[in-house]
Design an enzyme around this catalytic site. Sequence first.
Site, PDB file in Angstrom:
ATOM      1  N   GLY A 145       0.784  -1.234   0.000  1.00  0.00           N
ATOM      2  CA  GLY A 145       0.000   0.000   0.000  1.00  0.00           C
ATOM      3  C   GLY A 145       0.813   1.280   0.000  1.00  0.00           C
ATOM      4  N   ARG A 200       6.542 -15.927  -0.299  1.00  0.00           N
ATOM      5  CA  ARG A 200       6.917 -16.402   1.045  1.00  0.00           C
ATOM      6  C   ARG A 200       5.775 -17.203   1.663  1.00  0.00           C
ATOM      7  NH1 ARG A 200       4.839 -11.215   1.536  1.00  0.00           N
ATOM      8  NH2 ARG A 200       2.920 -11.259   2.754  1.00  0.00           N
ATOM      9  N   GLU A 211      -3.224   1.919 -12.593  1.00  0.00           N
ATOM     10  CA  GLU A 211      -4.277   0.929 -12.856  1.00  0.00           C
ATOM     11  C   GLU A 211      -5.631   1.597 -12.677  1.00  0.00           C
ATOM     12  OE1 GLU A 211      -3.762  -2.181  -9.982  1.00  0.00           O
ATOM     13  OE2 GLU A 211      -2.155  -3.167 -11.094  1.00  0.00           O
ATOM     14  N   LYS A 212      -6.632   1.003 -13.284  1.00  0.00           N
ATOM     15  CA  LYS A 212      -8.011   1.389 -12.972  1.00  0.00           C
ATOM     16  C   LYS A 212      -8.213   1.131 -11.477  1.00  0.00           C
ATOM     17  CE  LYS A 212     -12.517   1.863 -14.176  1.00  0.00           C
ATOM     18  NZ  LYS A 212     -12.909   3.075 -14.898  1.00  0.00           N
ATOM     19  N   TYR A 213      -8.855   2.067 -10.768  1.00  0.00           N
ATOM     20  CA  TYR A 213      -9.065   1.897  -9.334  1.00  0.00           C
ATOM     21  C   TYR A 213     -10.400   1.202  -9.061  1.00  0.00           C
ATOM     22  CZ  TYR A 213      -9.753   2.994  -4.388  1.00  0.00           C
ATOM     23  OH  TYR A 213      -9.974   2.911  -3.030  1.00  0.00           O
ATOM     24  N   LYS A 261      -3.772  -7.114   7.683  1.00  0.00           N
ATOM     25  CA  LYS A 261      -4.911  -8.009   7.806  1.00  0.00           C
ATOM     26  C   LYS A 261      -5.252  -8.217   9.279  1.00  0.00           C
ATOM     27  CE  LYS A 261      -3.416 -10.160   3.554  1.00  0.00           C
ATOM     28  NZ  LYS A 261      -2.501 -11.168   2.992  1.00  0.00           N
ATOM     29  N   GLU A 264      -2.300 -12.876  -5.041  1.00  0.00           N
ATOM     30  CA  GLU A 264      -3.326 -11.971  -4.503  1.00  0.00           C
ATOM     31  C   GLU A 264      -4.192 -11.428  -5.632  1.00  0.00           C
ATOM     32  OE1 GLU A 264      -0.810  -9.911  -0.841  1.00  0.00           O
ATOM     33  OE2 GLU A 264      -1.687  -8.675  -2.417  1.00  0.00           O
TER      34      GLU A 264
HETATM   35  C1  MV4 Z   1      -5.682  -1.606  -5.627  1.00  0.00           C
HETATM   36  C2  MV4 Z   1      -6.913  -1.242  -5.051  1.00  0.00           C
HETATM   37  C3  MV4 Z   1      -7.944  -0.867  -5.897  1.00  0.00           C
HETATM   38  N1  MV4 Z   1      -7.732  -0.845  -7.233  1.00  0.00           N
HETATM   39  N2  MV4 Z   1      -5.530  -1.575  -6.959  1.00  0.00           N
HETATM   40  C4  MV4 Z   1      -3.301  -2.147  -1.466  1.00  0.00           C
HETATM   41  C5  MV4 Z   1      -2.088  -2.926  -1.140  1.00  0.00           C
HETATM   42  C6  MV4 Z   1      -1.472  -3.297  -2.429  1.00  0.00           C
HETATM   43  N3  MV4 Z   1      -0.987  -4.638  -2.327  1.00  0.00           N
HETATM   44  C7  MV4 Z   1      -2.564  -3.158  -3.436  1.00  0.00           C
HETATM   45  N4  MV4 Z   1      -3.636  -2.442  -2.827  1.00  0.00           N
HETATM   46  C8  MV4 Z   1      -4.750  -2.047  -3.518  1.00  0.00           C
HETATM   47  N5  MV4 Z   1      -4.644  -2.006  -4.875  1.00  0.00           N
HETATM   48  C9  MV4 Z   1      -6.542  -1.190  -7.738  1.00  0.00           C
HETATM   49  N6  MV4 Z   1      -6.356  -1.164  -9.032  1.00  0.00           N
HETATM   50  C10 MV4 Z   1      -7.044  -1.304  -3.655  1.00  0.00           C
HETATM   51  C11 MV4 Z   1      -5.951  -1.687  -2.903  1.00  0.00           C
HETATM   52  C12 MV4 Z   1      -6.148  -1.726  -1.475  1.00  0.00           C
HETATM   53  C13 MV4 Z   1      -6.150  -2.940  -0.788  1.00  0.00           C
HETATM   54  C14 MV4 Z   1      -5.951  -4.150  -1.414  1.00  0.00           C
HETATM   55  C15 MV4 Z   1      -5.949  -5.318  -0.714  1.00  0.00           C
HETATM   56  C16 MV4 Z   1      -6.176  -5.316   0.649  1.00  0.00           C
HETATM   57  C17 MV4 Z   1      -6.378  -4.140   1.307  1.00  0.00           C
HETATM   58  C18 MV4 Z   1      -6.378  -2.936   0.595  1.00  0.00           C
HETATM   59  C19 MV4 Z   1      -6.603  -1.735   1.274  1.00  0.00           C
HETATM   60  C20 MV4 Z   1      -6.590  -0.556   0.591  1.00  0.00           C
HETATM   61  C21 MV4 Z   1      -6.357  -0.541  -0.776  1.00  0.00           C
END
Ligand code: MV4
Length: 446
Positions: free
Chosen positions: A164, A290, A199-201, A236, A274
């Site tokens: 993040g 890991r 990336e697209k959000y 988490k 993931e």
């Molecule tokens: C994102 C997303 C929404 N859209 N990508 C957060 C950690 C990093 N590993 C990737 N993350 C995210 N990527 C796109 N295109 C939202 C998150 C995200 C998130 C993802 C998984 C678990 C918790 C999260 C908390 C906030 C944002």
Amino acid sequence: MFEKVLIANRGEVALRIHRACREMGIKTVAVHSEADANAMHVRLADEAVCIGPARSTESYLNKSAIISAAIITGADAIHPGYGFLSENADFAEMVEEHGITFIGPKPEQIRMMGDKLKAREAAIASGLPVIPGSPALPDVDAAKKWAKEIGYPIIIKAKAGGGGKGMKVAFSEDEIETAYTMARAEAKASFTSDEVYMEKYLQKPRHIEIQVLADTFGNVVHLGERDCSIQRKNQKVIEETPSPALNQQQREEIGEIARKAMEQIGYSSAGTLEFLFEDGKFYFLEMNTRLQVEHPITEALTGIDIVREQLRIAAGAKLGYEQKDISFQGHAIECRINAEDPETFAPNPGKITEWHAPGGLGVRVDAEIYSGYKIPPFYDSMIAKLIVSAKTRNGALMRLHRALEEFVIDGVKTTIPLHQKIISQPDYIDGIYNIHWLEHLLDKQK
Ligand code: MV4
């Protein structure tokens, strides 16, 4: 099989690895900082080596001290656990250069997955669904051009990122310049590279990950999914399997897609892919090379000891079973219990005056705490994992209520009351939550 394994970690995961080694007749070497001399993993290991002062940069992250400890004790392999050096390709390479086996994938695979853009390219090439995105963005103009192409909202991410950090969202073109500049600055401060991409959000996804095991002969199996959407600030809090959001067809499809992708990439060892899951569709996010904190819920359903499999694979053994041989039974939930104030989340290290872990059918506690143990203030605040399993989700929830109530941890504040609050929410009980659910719940209660 190895004769002696050095465990390059601390806390519950050090104990977890020790237990797998013991059951396989492998001797263990614990390494520890000066602050961890009295830790349980140090007491239980066959040998222990102090590798430096309390600060992890001088001990658990000290590559040469750890490798020296392995050489001195004659360890033939090193298990890195999670965190610390577990996804450090340079460390894995150094270990192998000294004729010691690194228990994990090949350094090239760790390096590739550590570069989020390269991982994305490999994912595309191996048939994984990814979120619409851009290549590396050299300047603000490129960012604006790609955002138009992809469509708002977009998220800018660090190429070397993860967890993040360095991520910025923009909902319209007037937010791009700030998002781009800030993402780049954060990436520069936190990582080895300040390159960013877009990336697209996705606004309300769930976080669903697939556990895989792959041997060095090209055999790959998946061990199903884990729903890790209950999180706060990218940490988490509760994980469960199976995910209440998936039907059997979706579950089998994504498992098979992940399995085939790992075959294609030639991955070996345990790994986790993931995904974000929104509106019935999966999008690959990143891969962890890991062992993960939440691996026990997968073990509860499959009966497979994931650390044992990592050791076997690293020693050159074949998996010895196929996908059709794996069955998934029941439901499992894990609570991460931290020594923190359950309301402010301020770390609360100190002396555990009383410790009583719950037990009984379907209850597993992974921790290295004992009555009188002093939690040092230098490390992560997770002190225990409570894993419950039962035939049904409702059964697991009832058991979790019971086990949390039974848990006694005196002397420090813990997040047990937070877990009790979460699992009493109607939405949680119904399995209706996404990655923002917990933060919204906590905001509402402020
Ligand atoms: C994102 C997303 C929404 N859209 N990508 C957060 C950690 C990093 N590993 C990737 N993350 C995210 N990527 C796109 N295109 C939202 C998150 C995200 C998130 C993802 C998984 C678990 C918790 C999260 C908390 C906030 C944002």
